[in-house]
Design an enzyme around this catalytic site. Sequence first.
Site, PDB file in Angstrom:
ATOM      1  N   GLU A  91      -0.103  -4.646  11.684  1.00 44.68           N
ATOM      2  CA  GLU A  91       0.976  -4.263  10.362  1.00 44.68           C
ATOM      3  C   GLU A  91       2.153  -4.383  10.713  1.00 44.68           C
ATOM      4  OE1 GLU A  91       0.683  -0.137   7.529  1.00 44.68           O
ATOM      5  OE2 GLU A  91       1.599   0.363   9.803  1.00 44.68           O
TER       6      GLU A  91
ATOM      7  N   HIS B 231       4.955   0.348  -1.040  1.00 43.19           N
ATOM      8  CA  HIS B 231       5.435  -0.716   0.341  1.00 43.19           C
ATOM      9  C   HIS B 231       4.716  -1.777   1.394  1.00 43.19           C
ATOM     10  CE1 HIS B 231       3.751   2.473   3.080  1.00 43.19           C
ATOM     11  NE2 HIS B 231       3.600   1.139   3.590  1.00 43.19           N
TER      12      HIS B 231
ATOM     13  N   CYS C 247       6.090   5.976   3.697  1.00 39.95           N
ATOM     14  CA  CYS C 247       4.508   5.755   3.549  1.00 39.95           C
ATOM     15  C   CYS C 247       3.982   6.489   2.177  1.00 39.95           C
ATOM     16  CB  CYS C 247       3.960   5.303   4.835  1.00 39.95           C
ATOM     17  SG  CYS C 247       4.388   4.770   6.444  1.00 39.95           S
TER      18      CYS C 247
ATOM     19  N   ASP D  44      -4.794 -11.014  -0.225  1.00 35.55           N
ATOM     20  CA  ASP D  44      -3.033 -10.983   0.291  1.00 35.55           C
ATOM     21  C   ASP D  44      -2.272 -11.795  -1.031  1.00 35.55           C
ATOM     22  OD1 ASP D  44      -1.129 -13.257   1.505  1.00 35.55           O
ATOM     23  OD2 ASP D  44      -1.643 -15.160   0.177  1.00 35.55           O
ATOM     24  N   HIS D  45      -1.293 -10.598  -0.891  1.00 36.76           N
ATOM     25  CA  HIS D  45      -0.481 -10.171  -2.124  1.00 36.76           C
ATOM     26  C   HIS D  45      -0.901  -9.678  -2.621  1.00 36.76           C
ATOM     27  CE1 HIS D  45       2.419 -13.751  -0.464  1.00 36.76           C
ATOM     28  NE2 HIS D  45       3.161 -13.448  -1.683  1.00 36.76           N
TER      29      HIS D  45
ATOM     30  N   HIS E 299       3.800  -5.117   3.581  1.00 32.88           N
ATOM     31  CA  HIS E 299       4.191  -5.691   5.630  1.00 32.88           C
ATOM     32  C   HIS E 299       3.139  -6.847   4.969  1.00 32.88           C
ATOM     33  CE1 HIS E 299       3.814  -1.660   7.125  1.00 32.88           C
ATOM     34  NE2 HIS E 299       3.166  -0.971   6.064  1.00 32.88           N
TER      35      HIS E 299
ATOM     36  N   HIS F  17       1.131  -1.360  -0.114  1.00 33.98           N
ATOM     37  CA  HIS F  17       0.001   0.143   0.104  1.00 33.98           C
ATOM     38  C   HIS F  17       0.928   1.520   0.480  1.00 33.98           C
ATOM     39  CE1 HIS F  17      -0.394   1.327   4.630  1.00 33.98           C
ATOM     40  NE2 HIS F  17       0.788   1.192   4.654  1.00 33.98           N
TER      41      HIS F  17
HETATM   42 NI    NI Z   1       2.693   1.289   5.506  1.00 40.48          NI
END
Ligand code: NI
Length: 147
Positions: free
Chosen positions: A136, A51, A45, A91-92, A53, A26
């Site tokens: 996160e 990036h 961010c 997911d992914h 998580h 995200h």
């Molecule tokens: Ni983030």
Amino acid sequence: MYLCSFMGSDKGMVYVTRKLHFNAAHKLYNPNWSKEKNTEIFGKCANEYWHGHNFDLFITVKGIPNPETGYVIDLKVLKDLVEEKVIRKLDHRNLNLDVDFMQGKMASIENLAKAIWEELYPYINAGELYCVKLYETPRQWVSYYGK
Ligand code: NI
């Protein structure tokens, strides 16, 4: 649904939790602001190239254990439901671009936890959804109780 026999009371309530995991990308970026303001508010961010998580998701359901099964909710049923309704979509994926229930929202963990609640709540057919907790990082998480 197995109804609470102590109406208006939490007596006898048991809280059961299933942990699930997903990876997603995200960025935090408000399109109404300049690039400079986004960087000022969101720092790294706001990186336009995204990036990722490793998210941990804890879904808690509350209820009175069914006398015949001893279960508030069958945790296998809960796992399958969460995988179908949310993990499969997250997911992914890219939270900003790929996820239907995040469209038009800032991709913060606050908003994601609320959206996961909305996706799951109507489908919990034993007990009642009590909490969506979303990590996160190991040091940073949010909890949402639907109110
Ligand atoms: Ni983030």
